[in-house]
Design a protein around this motif. Sequence first.
Motif, PDB file in Angstrom:
ATOM      1  N   ASN A  14      15.943  17.386 -33.795  1.00  0.00           N
ATOM      2  CA  ASN A  14      16.352  17.712 -35.161  1.00  0.00           C
ATOM      3  C   ASN A  14      17.326  18.892 -35.251  1.00  0.00           C
ATOM      4  O   ASN A  14      17.472  19.506 -36.311  1.00  0.00           O
ATOM      5  N   THR A  15      17.958  19.218 -34.148  1.00  0.00           N
ATOM      6  CA  THR A  15      19.072  20.160 -34.198  1.00  0.00           C
ATOM      7  C   THR A  15      20.368  19.364 -34.361  1.00  0.00           C
ATOM      8  O   THR A  15      20.386  18.137 -34.237  1.00  0.00           O
ATOM      9  N   ILE A  16      21.453  20.063 -34.627  1.00  0.00           N
ATOM     10  CA  ILE A  16      22.746  19.422 -34.835  1.00  0.00           C
ATOM     11  C   ILE A  16      23.627  19.641 -33.614  1.00  0.00           C
ATOM     12  O   ILE A  16      23.790  20.777 -33.149  1.00  0.00           O
ATOM     13  N   ASN A  17      24.193  18.553 -33.090  1.00  0.00           N
ATOM     14  CA  ASN A  17      25.152  18.655 -31.992  1.00  0.00           C
ATOM     15  C   ASN A  17      26.551  18.829 -32.573  1.00  0.00           C
ATOM     16  O   ASN A  17      26.992  18.042 -33.414  1.00  0.00           O
ATOM     17  N   ILE A  18      27.239  19.879 -32.145  1.00  0.00           N
ATOM     18  CA  ILE A  18      28.575  20.200 -32.635  1.00  0.00           C
ATOM     19  C   ILE A  18      29.567  19.856 -31.531  1.00  0.00           C
ATOM     20  O   ILE A  18      29.620  20.530 -30.498  1.00  0.00           O
ATOM     21  N   HIS A  19      30.351  18.800 -31.764  1.00  0.00           N
ATOM     22  CA  HIS A  19      31.187  18.250 -30.708  1.00  0.00           C
ATOM     23  C   HIS A  19      32.665  18.463 -30.992  1.00  0.00           C
ATOM     24  O   HIS A  19      33.153  18.242 -32.103  1.00  0.00           O
ATOM     25  N   SER A  20      33.410  18.902 -29.960  1.00  0.00           N
ATOM     26  CA  SER A  20      34.859  19.020 -30.021  1.00  0.00           C
ATOM     27  C   SER A  20      35.490  17.854 -29.274  1.00  0.00           C
ATOM     28  O   SER A  20      34.984  17.445 -28.230  1.00  0.00           O
ATOM     29  N   PHE A  21      36.590  17.320 -29.793  1.00  0.00           N
ATOM     30  CA  PHE A  21      37.255  16.208 -29.125  1.00  0.00           C
ATOM     31  C   PHE A  21      37.996  16.663 -27.862  1.00  0.00           C
ATOM     32  O   PHE A  21      38.201  15.879 -26.949  1.00  0.00           O
ATOM     33  N   ASN A  22      38.392  17.923 -27.834  1.00  0.00           N
ATOM     34  CA  ASN A  22      39.063  18.468 -26.659  1.00  0.00           C
ATOM     35  C   ASN A  22      38.056  18.555 -25.517  1.00  0.00           C
ATOM     36  O   ASN A  22      37.048  19.265 -25.606  1.00  0.00           O
ATOM     37  N   SER A  23      38.293  17.846 -24.427  1.00  0.00           N
ATOM     38  CA  SER A  23      37.338  17.753 -23.322  1.00  0.00           C
ATOM     39  C   SER A  23      37.093  19.095 -22.631  1.00  0.00           C
ATOM     40  O   SER A  23      36.125  19.245 -21.888  1.00  0.00           O
ATOM     41  N   SER A  24      37.960  20.075 -22.875  1.00  0.00           N
ATOM     42  CA  SER A  24      37.778  21.380 -22.244  1.00  0.00           C
ATOM     43  C   SER A  24      36.752  22.242 -22.984  1.00  0.00           C
ATOM     44  O   SER A  24      36.358  23.302 -22.490  1.00  0.00           O
ATOM     45  N   ARG A  25      36.307  21.785 -24.155  1.00  0.00           N
ATOM     46  CA  ARG A  25      35.344  22.546 -24.952  1.00  0.00           C
ATOM     47  C   ARG A  25      33.945  21.940 -24.812  1.00  0.00           C
ATOM     48  O   ARG A  25      33.770  20.724 -24.895  1.00  0.00           O
ATOM     49  N   LYS A  26      32.972  22.801 -24.614  1.00  0.00           N
ATOM     50  CA  LYS A  26      31.591  22.357 -24.474  1.00  0.00           C
ATOM     51  C   LYS A  26      30.952  22.142 -25.843  1.00  0.00           C
ATOM     52  O   LYS A  26      31.296  22.820 -26.813  1.00  0.00           O
ATOM     53  N   ASP A  27      30.017  21.184 -25.902  1.00  0.00           N
ATOM     54  CA  ASP A  27      29.276  20.964 -27.133  1.00  0.00           C
ATOM     55  C   ASP A  27      28.382  22.162 -27.441  1.00  0.00           C
ATOM     56  O   ASP A  27      27.954  22.889 -26.540  1.00  0.00           O
ATOM     57  N   GLU A  28      28.116  22.349 -28.722  1.00  0.00           N
ATOM     58  CA  GLU A  28      27.224  23.419 -29.168  1.00  0.00           C
ATOM     59  C   GLU A  28      26.042  22.797 -29.904  1.00  0.00           C
ATOM     60  O   GLU A  28      26.080  21.624 -30.293  1.00  0.00           O
ATOM     61  N   THR A  29      25.007  23.586 -30.111  1.00  0.00           N
ATOM     62  CA  THR A  29      23.827  23.140 -30.844  1.00  0.00           C
ATOM     63  C   THR A  29      23.466  24.180 -31.898  1.00  0.00           C
ATOM     64  O   THR A  29      23.576  25.382 -31.654  1.00  0.00           O
ATOM     65  N   THR A  84      43.733  22.727 -43.966  1.00  0.00           N
ATOM     66  CA  THR A  84      44.529  22.659 -42.752  1.00  0.00           C
ATOM     67  C   THR A  84      43.693  23.006 -41.532  1.00  0.00           C
ATOM     68  O   THR A  84      42.865  23.915 -41.584  1.00  0.00           O
ATOM     69  N   VAL A  85      43.902  22.284 -40.440  1.00  0.00           N
ATOM     70  CA  VAL A  85      43.193  22.532 -39.184  1.00  0.00           C
ATOM     71  C   VAL A  85      43.907  23.624 -38.394  1.00  0.00           C
ATOM     72  O   VAL A  85      45.128  23.625 -38.281  1.00  0.00           O
ATOM     73  N   LYS A  86      43.126  24.558 -37.863  1.00  0.00           N
ATOM     74  CA  LYS A  86      43.682  25.640 -37.061  1.00  0.00           C
ATOM     75  C   LYS A  86      43.034  25.631 -35.675  1.00  0.00           C
ATOM     76  O   LYS A  86      41.812  25.741 -35.562  1.00  0.00           O
ATOM     77  N   GLY A  87      43.821  25.492 -34.619  1.00  0.00           N
ATOM     78  CA  GLY A  87      43.292  25.518 -33.265  1.00  0.00           C
ATOM     79  C   GLY A  87      43.402  24.164 -32.587  1.00  0.00           C
ATOM     80  O   GLY A  87      43.837  23.175 -33.175  1.00  0.00           O
ATOM     81  N   ASP A  88      43.001  24.110 -31.302  1.00  0.00           N
ATOM     82  CA  ASP A  88      43.211  22.899 -30.509  1.00  0.00           C
ATOM     83  C   ASP A  88      41.939  22.201 -30.058  1.00  0.00           C
ATOM     84  O   ASP A  88      41.999  21.242 -29.298  1.00  0.00           O
ATOM     85  N   SER A  89      40.772  22.653 -30.527  1.00  0.00           N
ATOM     86  CA  SER A  89      39.533  22.075 -29.996  1.00  0.00           C
ATOM     87  C   SER A  89      39.285  20.645 -30.469  1.00  0.00           C
ATOM     88  O   SER A  89      38.458  19.940 -29.900  1.00  0.00           O
ATOM     89  N   MET A  90      40.006  20.194 -31.515  1.00  0.00           N
ATOM     90  CA  MET A  90      39.812  18.835 -32.005  1.00  0.00           C
ATOM     91  C   MET A  90      40.970  17.911 -31.615  1.00  0.00           C
ATOM     92  O   MET A  90      41.092  16.806 -32.116  1.00  0.00           O
ATOM     93  N   VAL A 149      32.162  31.446 -40.018  1.00  0.00           N
ATOM     94  CA  VAL A 149      33.462  30.847 -39.713  1.00  0.00           C
ATOM     95  C   VAL A 149      33.518  29.460 -40.338  1.00  0.00           C
ATOM     96  O   VAL A 149      32.572  28.684 -40.244  1.00  0.00           O
ATOM     97  N   LEU A 150      34.618  29.144 -41.000  1.00  0.00           N
ATOM     98  CA  LEU A 150      34.825  27.821 -41.575  1.00  0.00           C
ATOM     99  C   LEU A 150      35.351  26.919 -40.473  1.00  0.00           C
ATOM    100  O   LEU A 150      36.428  27.164 -39.917  1.00  0.00           O
ATOM    101  N   ARG A 151      34.610  25.851 -40.147  1.00  0.00           N
ATOM    102  CA  ARG A 151      34.934  25.051 -38.968  1.00  0.00           C
ATOM    103  C   ARG A 151      35.078  23.573 -39.315  1.00  0.00           C
ATOM    104  O   ARG A 151      34.679  23.122 -40.389  1.00  0.00           O
ATOM    105  N   ILE A 152      35.645  22.816 -38.364  1.00  0.00           N
ATOM    106  CA  ILE A 152      35.728  21.359 -38.474  1.00  0.00           C
ATOM    107  C   ILE A 152      35.368  20.760 -37.123  1.00  0.00           C
ATOM    108  O   ILE A 152      35.986  21.077 -36.106  1.00  0.00           O
ATOM    109  N   LYS A 153      34.326  19.909 -37.106  1.00  0.00           N
ATOM    110  CA  LYS A 153      33.832  19.330 -35.858  1.00  0.00           C
ATOM    111  C   LYS A 153      33.192  17.978 -36.132  1.00  0.00           C
ATOM    112  O   LYS A 153      32.874  17.624 -37.273  1.00  0.00           O
ATOM    113  N   GLN A 154      32.947  17.246 -35.055  1.00  0.00           N
ATOM    114  CA  GLN A 154      32.172  16.017 -35.139  1.00  0.00           C
ATOM    115  C   GLN A 154      30.697  16.396 -34.982  1.00  0.00           C
ATOM    116  O   GLN A 154      30.321  17.086 -34.029  1.00  0.00           O
TER     117      GLN A 154
END
Length: 255
Positions: A218-233, A168-174, A206-211
């Motif tokens: 060669n780093t990984i970009n961690i993207h949220s679909f919610n436009s209010s959230r910034k990408d992480e690396t 189950t997804v928890k939160g609004d970042s996606m 933390v167990l997460r779900i992201k694009q």
Amino acid sequence: MTKSVKKRPLTSEELLEAKKLNEIYKAKKKELNLNQLKVGDLMNISQGAVNHYLNGINALNYESASQFAKILQVPVSDFSPRLAKKIQTLVPRDFASNVGAKGNYLLWDDDNPLPDDEYVLVNYYKDVRLAAGDGSYDCTDYNEFKIAFPRSALRKCGVSPNKAVCMTVKGDSMEPVLPDGAVVGVNLDRKRIINNEIYAFRHSDVLRIKQLSWNKDNTINIHSFNSSRKDETAYLEEMEIIGHVFTWSVIRYIP
């Protein structure tokens, strides 16, 4: 020659549920402009099947009970406290409120066997929350909850039944793709990151779900679909890829 299958007799509780449902149907059909044919069309079943439910020939299950409740505009508990209680314990509230809706999942337990051999059971870790925002709950005990998938669908997705789980997804970042409460199917056998695919993973405990996608360094970009959230690396070494998200069910309940 077609072999007939003898149906099991309904229990006294199931017969009482059918009787109560039939009473509600008779009391409300004029007000709601319903007949058995219309009910069948709404439930995507035959008029005969509706009649069998109402007259205690076939036992009600989660899906049929929820559909009848929605059509008759009453809670399931009005005619089946047993099923109402089980529905609430099997799935998250938003999902349980719409069990009768057409979706990717079928509910299952010992009282409601799979429709036929074309379905396969997938473990549903009901209490595992994939964080799409702040915080998550990690629990390895799924309490024997399961969701049924068509074997053909898993085969088309290249997913082995014993390598699939639901969470189950928890939160609004996606949001809006994966809103809070969405149920996702995860392929534990596919951990190689393909650009712009969605993955379940562990990062900073933390167990997460992201694009996820690869950056040029060669780093990984961690993207949220919610436009209010910034990408992480992050570096791949900092992450544990749980699996690829191959399907999800988004059922919105608006009271």
